[in-house]
Design a protein around this motif. Structure first.
Motif, PDB file in Angstrom:
ATOM      1  N   ALA A  21       0.953  -1.178   0.108  1.00  0.00           N
ATOM      2  CA  ALA A  21      -0.042  -0.113   0.199  1.00  0.00           C
ATOM      3  C   ALA A  21       0.765   1.334  -0.143  1.00  0.00           C
ATOM      4  CB  ALA A  21      -1.098  -0.007   1.219  1.00  0.00           C
ATOM      5  N   LEU A  22       2.100   1.185   0.434  1.00  0.00           N
ATOM      6  CA  LEU A  22       3.168   2.400   0.240  1.00  0.00           C
ATOM      7  C   LEU A  22       3.241   3.063  -0.839  1.00  0.00           C
ATOM      8  CD1 LEU A  22       5.868   1.356   3.020  1.00  0.00           C
ATOM      9  CD2 LEU A  22       3.880   2.916   3.480  1.00  0.00           C
ATOM     10  N   ALA A  23       3.121   4.511  -1.021  1.00  0.00           N
ATOM     11  CA  ALA A  23       3.403   5.306  -2.153  1.00  0.00           C
ATOM     12  C   ALA A  23       4.984   5.140  -2.168  1.00  0.00           C
ATOM     13  CB  ALA A  23       3.035   6.595  -1.970  1.00  0.00           C
ATOM     14  N   LEU A  24       5.700   5.658  -3.311  1.00  0.00           N
ATOM     15  CA  LEU A  24       7.092   5.797  -3.564  1.00  0.00           C
ATOM     16  C   LEU A  24       7.526   6.810  -2.309  1.00  0.00           C
ATOM     17  CD1 LEU A  24       9.466   5.115  -5.061  1.00  0.00           C
ATOM     18  CD2 LEU A  24       9.141   7.426  -6.504  1.00  0.00           C
ATOM     19  N   GLY A  25       8.606   6.669  -1.499  1.00  0.00           N
ATOM     20  CA  GLY A  25       8.904   7.278  -0.529  1.00  0.00           C
ATOM     21  C   GLY A  25       8.435   6.906   0.866  1.00  0.00           C
ATOM     22  N   GLY A  26       7.224   6.152   0.692  1.00  0.00           N
ATOM     23  CA  GLY A  26       6.373   5.911   1.979  1.00  0.00           C
ATOM     24  C   GLY A  26       7.085   5.015   2.910  1.00  0.00           C
ATOM     25  N   ARG A  27       6.989   4.671   4.088  1.00  0.00           N
ATOM     26  CA  ARG A  27       7.714   4.228   5.122  1.00  0.00           C
ATOM     27  C   ARG A  27       6.762   3.330   6.031  1.00  0.00           C
ATOM     28  NH1 ARG A  27      12.998   7.438   7.579  1.00  0.00           N
ATOM     29  NH2 ARG A  27      14.258   7.515   5.380  1.00  0.00           N
ATOM     30  N   VAL A  28       7.150   1.850   6.470  1.00  0.00           N
ATOM     31  CA  VAL A  28       6.648   1.263   7.337  1.00  0.00           C
ATOM     32  C   VAL A  28       7.495   1.147   8.731  1.00  0.00           C
ATOM     33  CG1 VAL A  28       7.532  -0.949   6.406  1.00  0.00           C
ATOM     34  CG2 VAL A  28       5.356  -0.718   7.647  1.00  0.00           C
ATOM     35  N   VAL A  29       6.952   1.204   9.838  1.00  0.00           N
ATOM     36  CA  VAL A  29       7.633   1.118  11.060  1.00  0.00           C
ATOM     37  C   VAL A  29       7.271  -0.050  12.062  1.00  0.00           C
ATOM     38  CG1 VAL A  29       8.338   2.357  13.318  1.00  0.00           C
ATOM     39  CG2 VAL A  29       8.369   3.520  11.043  1.00  0.00           C
ATOM     40  N   VAL A  30       7.725  -0.963  12.213  1.00  0.00           N
ATOM     41  CA  VAL A  30       7.244  -1.808  13.219  1.00  0.00           C
ATOM     42  C   VAL A  30       8.026  -2.100  14.803  1.00  0.00           C
ATOM     43  CG1 VAL A  30       6.653  -4.627  13.166  1.00  0.00           C
ATOM     44  CG2 VAL A  30       6.809  -3.294  11.063  1.00  0.00           C
TER      45      VAL A  30
END
Length: 327
Positions: A242-251
């Motif tokens: 689902a992330l756009a370019l430059g998007g980040r996920v943090v867990v």
């Protein structure tokens, strides 16, 4: 473990680092972040305060969390969408909410896994072995499966598997065997009785070290009742997609099983899969993501002094660096 209760109220775990890691992805006109484990809304509140254009989508399976966060985030109501759902429904939630926002992608996703403070601290929820309470352990109080049902209906083999795989309990067969023996006399319905049965099953020499011997069994039952690892297994890849370019996920994870699964998913998505020996990397095999953290980051000593429940926290993050026709 979405928020821990400290002297100053609810203290979100590793809050400054979470904000720091997500900030580079939130510089656009109307950034969108998904808080996939909303809990008490501490991280969400800080994100909304730090980014005045941000729209936040909060997901939680616990109706209490949705109610509490609705009140907490009331000042930002126009920029929040809170959804009572499990994190493994993330793709559907993003599709539905994104359509309303005119978006097909999001800029950030935060996973703050584990149990929130109200779930631990309210005895009647049955998560903790330190209180005598009904064996419940449901994060979603509307679902049917409870810890009592697992303990009293699963076979010895099924119980052994759960305790070994989800609790990393090396005495899993002994604990499962004694549970089956004791429930034949009378159904096991309270946390106190279960904790006592586990204590009896663990050898005395082992009981003298390592904290409460029931800890691993209670963790295993909680993961089974709430299908926590299965939810993460579905939700994390959906979040990356689902992330756009430059998007980040943090867990943020709180036990080795969650962290191991997170590491496996992120490693797979950040690896070049080109066949070895090629003079030029193949674009189709280039990774779509890069790791933003080196290994699993730990909370600072300062945070641990302020918030002891952060002790088991492990943080990992990744960023989307490529989009192509297949994504």
């Amino acid at each position: 473990m979405s928020d821990a209760t400290g002297n100053g109220g609810h203290v979100p775990v590793m809050l400054d680092r979470v904000l720091e890691l997500l900030a580079p992805a939130l510089g656009g006109d109307r950034p969108v972040v998904v808080d996939a484990n909303l809990g008490l809304g501490g991280h969400s509140e800080a994100l909304l305060a730090a980014h005045p254009a941000l729209h936040l989508i909060g997901i939680d399976r616990d109706p209490f969390a949705i109610d509490f966060s609705t009140r907490r985030l009331a000042p930002y109501a126009e920029r929040t969408t809170l959804v009572h759902a499990s994190s493994d429904q993330l793709a559907e939630v993003v599709a539905t909410t994104g359509a309303a926002l005119g978006r097909t992608t999001v800029d950030g996703v935060l996973f703050d896994l584990g149990v929130s403070s109200p779930q631990l601290d309210e005895a009647e929820r049955g998560f903790a072995y330190s209180y005598d309470a009904p064996l419940d352990m449901r994060m979603d109080t509307e679902q049917e499966l409870t810890a009592e049902k697992v303990v009293n209906t699963y076979s010895a083999g099924e119980l052994t598997r759960i305790l070994r795989d989800y609790g990393e309990e090396r005495f899993a067969p002994r604990v499962a065997g004694l549970i089956v023996k004791e429930r034949a006399k009378e159904a096991i319905t309270s946390t106190k009785r279960l904790a006592e049965i586990v204590r009896q099953a663990i050898p005395a020499a082992t009981r003298r070290t390592g904290g409460n011997p029931a800890k691993r069994t209670f963790q295993a039952l909680r993961i089974e009742v709430n299908a926590e690892l299965a939810a993460l297994e579905a939700a994390l890849p959906a979040a990356l997609d689902a992330l756009a370019l430059g998007g980040r996920v943090v867990v943020l994870s709180y036990h080795s099983l969650e962290d191991r699964l997170t590491k496996q998913v992120l490693t797979a998505r950040t690896r070049d899969t080109s066949p070895p020996g090629l003079p030029v990397p193949l674009p189709a095999h280039q990774p779509r993501f890069r790791l933003v953290t080196r290994g699993a980051e730990l909370p600072s000593e300062e945070e641990l002094a302020r918030n002891p429940r952060a002790a088991s926290a492990r943080l990992r993050a990744a960023e989307r660096i490529r989009v192509d026709d297949h994504d």
